[in-house]
Design a protein around this motif. Structure first.
Motif, PDB file in Angstrom:
ATOM      1  N   HIS A 248       0.824  -1.214   0.000  1.00 46.02           N
ATOM      2  CA  HIS A 248       0.000   0.000   0.000  1.00 46.02           C
ATOM      3  C   HIS A 248       0.855   1.261   0.000  1.00 46.02           C
ATOM      4  CE1 HIS A 248      -0.385   1.371   4.477  1.00 46.02           C
ATOM      5  NE2 HIS A 248       0.813   0.881   4.260  1.00 46.02           N
ATOM      6  N   ASP A 249       2.149   1.112   0.291  1.00 45.68           N
ATOM      7  CA  ASP A 249       3.063   2.260   0.278  1.00 45.68           C
ATOM      8  C   ASP A 249       3.359   2.752  -1.139  1.00 45.68           C
ATOM      9  OD1 ASP A 249       3.307   2.179   3.030  1.00 45.68           O
ATOM     10  OD2 ASP A 249       5.181   1.038   3.009  1.00 45.68           O
ATOM     11  N   TRP A 250       3.008   1.951  -2.153  1.00 43.32           N
ATOM     12  CA  TRP A 250       3.476   2.227  -3.504  1.00 43.32           C
ATOM     13  C   TRP A 250       2.329   2.313  -4.511  1.00 43.32           C
ATOM     14  CZ3 TRP A 250       8.306   3.450  -2.668  1.00 43.32           C
ATOM     15  CH2 TRP A 250       8.977   2.825  -1.604  1.00 43.32           C
ATOM     16  N   ASP A 251       2.571   3.061  -5.583  1.00 42.91           N
ATOM     17  CA  ASP A 251       1.593   3.108  -6.668  1.00 42.91           C
ATOM     18  C   ASP A 251       1.598   1.772  -7.398  1.00 42.91           C
ATOM     19  OD1 ASP A 251       3.826   3.083  -8.392  1.00 42.91           O
ATOM     20  OD2 ASP A 251       3.778   5.255  -8.681  1.00 42.91           O
ATOM     21  N   ASN A 252       0.675   1.594  -8.344  1.00 43.02           N
ATOM     22  CA  ASN A 252       0.518   0.294  -8.993  1.00 43.02           C
ATOM     23  C   ASN A 252       1.772  -0.136  -9.752  1.00 43.02           C
ATOM     24  OD1 ASN A 252      -2.049  -0.064  -8.011  1.00 43.02           O
ATOM     25  ND2 ASN A 252      -3.072   0.690  -9.839  1.00 43.02           N
ATOM     26  N   ALA A 253       2.414   0.802 -10.449  1.00 45.45           N
ATOM     27  CA  ALA A 253       3.598   0.449 -11.226  1.00 45.45           C
ATOM     28  C   ALA A 253       4.722  -0.041 -10.312  1.00 45.45           C
ATOM     29  CB  ALA A 253       4.060   1.647 -12.053  1.00 45.45           C
ATOM     30  N   THR A 254       4.917   0.644  -9.188  1.00 43.69           N
ATOM     31  CA  THR A 254       5.992   0.275  -8.276  1.00 43.69           C
ATOM     32  C   THR A 254       5.659  -1.021  -7.540  1.00 43.69           C
ATOM     33  OG1 THR A 254       6.443   2.633  -7.961  1.00 43.69           O
ATOM     34  CG2 THR A 254       7.468   1.109  -6.419  1.00 43.69           C
ATOM     35  N   ALA A 255       4.400  -1.183  -7.122  1.00 49.26           N
ATOM     36  CA  ALA A 255       3.988  -2.410  -6.447  1.00 49.26           C
ATOM     37  C   ALA A 255       4.145  -3.610  -7.379  1.00 49.26           C
ATOM     38  CB  ALA A 255       2.551  -2.292  -5.972  1.00 49.26           C
ATOM     39  N   THR A 256       3.824  -3.421  -8.656  1.00 46.77           N
ATOM     40  CA  THR A 256       3.999  -4.498  -9.634  1.00 46.77           C
ATOM     41  C   THR A 256       5.470  -4.868  -9.763  1.00 46.77           C
ATOM     42  OG1 THR A 256       2.039  -3.803 -10.875  1.00 46.77           O
ATOM     43  CG2 THR A 256       3.657  -5.142 -12.054  1.00 46.77           C
ATOM     44  N   ARG A 257       6.330  -3.865  -9.719  1.00 47.42           N
ATOM     45  CA  ARG A 257       7.778  -4.103  -9.795  1.00 47.42           C
ATOM     46  C   ARG A 257       8.253  -4.970  -8.633  1.00 47.42           C
ATOM     47  NH1 ARG A 257      11.934   0.904  -9.127  1.00 47.42           N
ATOM     48  NH2 ARG A 257      13.897  -0.257  -8.967  1.00 47.42           N
ATOM     49  N   GLY A 300       2.691   8.439  -2.209  1.00 47.29           N
ATOM     50  CA  GLY A 300       2.214   8.185  -3.556  1.00 47.29           C
ATOM     51  C   GLY A 300       1.625   6.798  -3.699  1.00 47.29           C
ATOM     52  N   GLY A 301       1.448   6.093  -2.577  1.00 46.26           N
ATOM     53  CA  GLY A 301       0.831   4.772  -2.589  1.00 46.26           C
ATOM     54  C   GLY A 301      -0.673   4.881  -2.525  1.00 46.26           C
ATOM     55  N   ARG A 302      -1.332   3.745  -2.273  1.00 44.67           N
ATOM     56  CA  ARG A 302      -2.788   3.758  -2.239  1.00 44.67           C
ATOM     57  C   ARG A 302      -3.328   2.491  -1.561  1.00 44.67           C
ATOM     58  NH1 ARG A 302      -4.108   5.287  -7.257  1.00 44.67           N
ATOM     59  NH2 ARG A 302      -6.327   4.876  -6.883  1.00 44.67           N
ATOM     60  N   GLU A 303      -4.508   2.621  -0.982  1.00 41.48           N
ATOM     61  CA  GLU A 303      -5.260   1.444  -0.559  1.00 41.48           C
ATOM     62  C   GLU A 303      -6.049   0.936  -1.774  1.00 41.48           C
ATOM     63  OE1 GLU A 303      -4.517   0.208   2.282  1.00 41.48           O
ATOM     64  OE2 GLU A 303      -3.398   2.004   2.850  1.00 41.48           O
ATOM     65  N   ARG A 304      -6.401  -0.343  -1.764  1.00 36.57           N
ATOM     66  CA  ARG A 304      -7.010  -0.942  -2.942  1.00 36.57           C
ATOM     67  C   ARG A 304      -8.241  -1.763  -2.577  1.00 36.57           C
ATOM     68  NH1 ARG A 304      -1.367  -1.085  -3.463  1.00 36.57           N
ATOM     69  NH2 ARG A 304      -0.613  -0.106  -5.394  1.00 36.57           N
ATOM     70  N   SER A 305      -9.206  -1.763  -3.476  1.00 36.81           N
ATOM     71  CA  SER A 305     -10.393  -2.601  -3.319  1.00 36.81           C
ATOM     72  C   SER A 305     -10.055  -4.030  -3.737  1.00 36.81           C
ATOM     73  CB  SER A 305     -11.524  -2.071  -4.198  1.00 36.81           C
ATOM     74  OG  SER A 305     -11.173  -2.203  -5.580  1.00 36.81           O
ATOM     75  N   GLU A 306     -10.969  -4.945  -3.507  1.00 38.25           N
ATOM     76  CA  GLU A 306     -10.730  -6.332  -3.925  1.00 38.25           C
ATOM     77  C   GLU A 306     -10.466  -6.406  -5.427  1.00 38.25           C
ATOM     78  OE1 GLU A 306     -12.973 -10.700  -4.102  1.00 38.25           O
ATOM     79  OE2 GLU A 306     -13.727  -9.137  -2.746  1.00 38.25           O
ATOM     80  N   THR A 307     -11.228  -5.659  -6.204  1.00 35.37           N
ATOM     81  CA  THR A 307     -11.030  -5.647  -7.651  1.00 35.37           C
ATOM     82  C   THR A 307      -9.653  -5.136  -8.022  1.00 35.37           C
ATOM     83  OG1 THR A 307     -13.397  -5.308  -8.033  1.00 35.37           O
ATOM     84  CG2 THR A 307     -11.913  -4.725  -9.830  1.00 35.37           C
ATOM     85  N   GLU A 308      -9.206  -4.098  -7.322  1.00 31.16           N
ATOM     86  CA  GLU A 308      -7.889  -3.522  -7.608  1.00 31.16           C
ATOM     87  C   GLU A 308      -6.760  -4.461  -7.190  1.00 31.16           C
ATOM     88  OE1 GLU A 308      -8.906   1.240  -7.357  1.00 31.16           O
ATOM     89  OE2 GLU A 308      -8.698   0.087  -5.497  1.00 31.16           O
ATOM     90  N   TRP A 309      -6.924  -5.162  -6.074  1.00 28.20           N
ATOM     91  CA  TRP A 309      -5.921  -6.141  -5.666  1.00 28.20           C
ATOM     92  C   TRP A 309      -5.830  -7.265  -6.691  1.00 28.20           C
ATOM     93  CZ3 TRP A 309      -2.104  -5.223  -2.730  1.00 28.20           C
ATOM     94  CH2 TRP A 309      -2.204  -4.429  -1.586  1.00 28.20           C
ATOM     95  N   ARG A 310      -6.962  -7.725  -7.170  1.00 22.68           N
ATOM     96  CA  ARG A 310      -6.968  -8.807  -8.151  1.00 22.68           C
ATOM     97  C   ARG A 310      -6.232  -8.374  -9.424  1.00 22.68           C
ATOM     98  NH1 ARG A 310     -10.077 -13.198  -8.196  1.00 22.68           N
ATOM     99  NH2 ARG A 310     -11.475 -12.281  -6.625  1.00 22.68           N
ATOM    100  N   GLY A 311      -6.490  -7.153  -9.861  1.00 20.85           N
ATOM    101  CA  GLY A 311      -5.838  -6.648 -11.061  1.00 20.85           C
ATOM    102  C   GLY A 311      -4.328  -6.512 -10.887  1.00 20.85           C
ATOM    103  N   LEU A 312      -3.908  -6.014  -9.717  1.00 21.83           N
ATOM    104  CA  LEU A 312      -2.480  -5.848  -9.441  1.00 21.83           C
ATOM    105  C   LEU A 312      -1.770  -7.200  -9.441  1.00 21.83           C
ATOM    106  CD1 LEU A 312      -0.177  -3.857  -8.522  1.00 21.83           C
ATOM    107  CD2 LEU A 312      -0.803  -4.466  -6.177  1.00 21.83           C
ATOM    108  N   LEU A 313      -2.372  -8.179  -8.798  1.00 21.35           N
ATOM    109  CA  LEU A 313      -1.765  -9.505  -8.716  1.00 21.35           C
ATOM    110  C   LEU A 313      -1.703 -10.169 -10.090  1.00 21.35           C
ATOM    111  CD1 LEU A 313      -3.475 -10.620  -5.400  1.00 21.35           C
ATOM    112  CD2 LEU A 313      -1.011 -10.383  -5.740  1.00 21.35           C
ATOM    113  N   PHE A 318       0.464 -13.367 -10.583  1.00 17.84           N
ATOM    114  CA  PHE A 318      -0.158 -14.140  -9.517  1.00 17.84           C
ATOM    115  C   PHE A 318      -1.665 -14.241  -9.732  1.00 17.84           C
ATOM    116  CE2 PHE A 318       3.755 -12.547  -7.667  1.00 17.84           C
ATOM    117  CZ  PHE A 318       4.197 -13.560  -6.841  1.00 17.84           C
ATOM    118  N   ALA A 319      -2.249 -15.282  -9.181  1.00 21.73           N
ATOM    119  CA  ALA A 319      -3.703 -15.437  -9.191  1.00 21.73           C
ATOM    120  C   ALA A 319      -4.226 -15.290  -7.772  1.00 21.73           C
ATOM    121  CB  ALA A 319      -4.089 -16.803  -9.745  1.00 21.73           C
ATOM    122  N   LEU A 320      -5.185 -14.403  -7.573  1.00 22.87           N
ATOM    123  CA  LEU A 320      -5.773 -14.213  -6.245  1.00 22.87           C
ATOM    124  C   LEU A 320      -6.621 -15.440  -5.906  1.00 22.87           C
ATOM    125  CD1 LEU A 320      -7.313 -10.943  -4.853  1.00 22.87           C
ATOM    126  CD2 LEU A 320      -8.317 -13.161  -4.337  1.00 22.87           C
TER     127      LEU A 320
END
Length: 338
Positions: A248-257, A300-313, A318-320
């Motif tokens: 949650h500390d990171w934006d989507n691009a950084t978390a994906t990294r 610059g991070g964010r909290e995420r909904s279930e849908t957003e977590w699934r997309g990030l993974l 990864f598969a949620l």
């Protein structure tokens, strides 16, 4: 108190909201001076409290008077006593957030003065006000680094509540806690799984006290402390990867990294366990929405909904599998590497 506020005219309600910074600063004073801790054994006079905490009795009395209607203190024979709410600012109680109160006010308060800049540009207030990324600034101070470790350990326990009481980690001999700070979470997990081994991985200045934490919990013979940066160094090989309130500390691009760095070391079928908040849909009040604003202003991070977590993974390979919730703010998000 809430009903009294709602009964006020809109302009006065707004004034009370605008005064929120005064509340946070007054609570910080109580935490920093150890006022709540000094009251754990029973009521005391303000004069006695002031002497014990090295404070001015008039100033301290007025701060206590300000916080009493908010439920932090109450008047008692012989002076003032702490409430169940106020006890959370004391050392000792299992639900203490004293470390969090000290950390937030010494690190978060100044960057939030740059929130307007964030709204206009998207750049974090921390970078604007501090002149560098938030974690870089914290890492330059041993005092702030220690505060951060203490706050994350204590605040994490409170936010997890009973989440891990009945939860069983996926199968696997070696658990790697990535971004594991002082090793408190890994120590808890290994204590529940005496047949497993563990690794704490974090920046050198952050992971410095992990050996001491693991030894105090009696699990140091089964645990290894590894210093490194999950952005530039390979993370250790493991069967189960745990990350608690890290992504949650990171934006989507950084978390994906970060997740792809793990995926690059792991093999298909490796399990990932994220301990994070799951942002609820809709307009209802929820603490996660406050934390999301903190992420915006500081990191610059964010909290995420279930849908957003699934997309990030999914984006990271990864598969949620499932989300497990307890009575606290945090949930377990389990996933498997494809």
């Amino acid at each position: 108190m809430a009903n009294e506020v709602q009964d006020l005219p809109a302009a006065l309600q707004m004034q009370q909201l605008l005064a929120g910074f005064e509340v946070s600063q007054a609570l910080y004073v109580v935490a920093e001076l150890g006022v709540a801790t000094a009251l754990l054994d029973g009521p005391r006079s303000v004069e006695d409290l002031a002497e014990t905490t090295n404070a001015d009795s008039d100033a301290l009395g007025r701060i206590i008077r300000f916080l009493t209607p908010l439920g932090v203190f109450r008047s008692a024979e012989g002076g003032v006593e702490i409430t169940d709410l106020g006890r959370t600012l004391a050392d000792g109680p299992a639900d203490s957030v004293r470390g969090l109160a000290r950390y937030w006010m010494e690190t978060h308060y100044s960057p939030f003065s740059g929130l307007l800049h964030t709204a206009r540009t998207g750049e974090t207030g921390a970078t604007k006000v501090l002149g560098k990324p938030f974690f870089d600034w914290v890492g330059e101070s041993s005092h702030l680094s220690e505060l951060q470790n203490s706050a994350m350990a204590g605040g994490g326990r409170v936010a997890r509540a009973d989440l891990l009481d009945a939860y069983q980690l996926p199968e696997g001999q070696t658990i790697a806690d990535i971004g594991g700070a002082d090793g408190a979470l890994l120590a808890e997990l290994l204590a529940k799984a005496p047949e497993r081994k563990g690794i704490v991985f974090d920046l050198p200045n952050v992971v410095a006290k992990a050996t001491e934490t693991l030894a105090a919990a009696g699990v140091d013979k089964r645990a290894t402390v590894v210093a490194g940066d999950f952005f530039v160094d390979n993370v250790p090989a493991a069967d189960v990867y745990v990350m608690s309130v890290v992504l949650h500390d990171w934006d989507n691009a950084t978390a994906t990294r970060v997740l792809k760095n793990i995926a690059g070391v792991a093999t298909a079928g490796t399990r990932l366990v994220l301990v994070e908040m799951v942002l609820p849909e809709g307009d209802r009040p929820h603490f996660t929405k406050m934390v999301d604003l903190t992420m915006l202003a500081l990191l610059g991070g964010r909290e995420r909904s279930e849908t957003e977590w699934r997309g990030l993974l999914t984006e990271s390979g990864f598969a949620l599998d499932r989300i497990v919730s307890g009575s606290g703010l945090l949930s377990v998000i389990e996933a498997t590497l494809n």
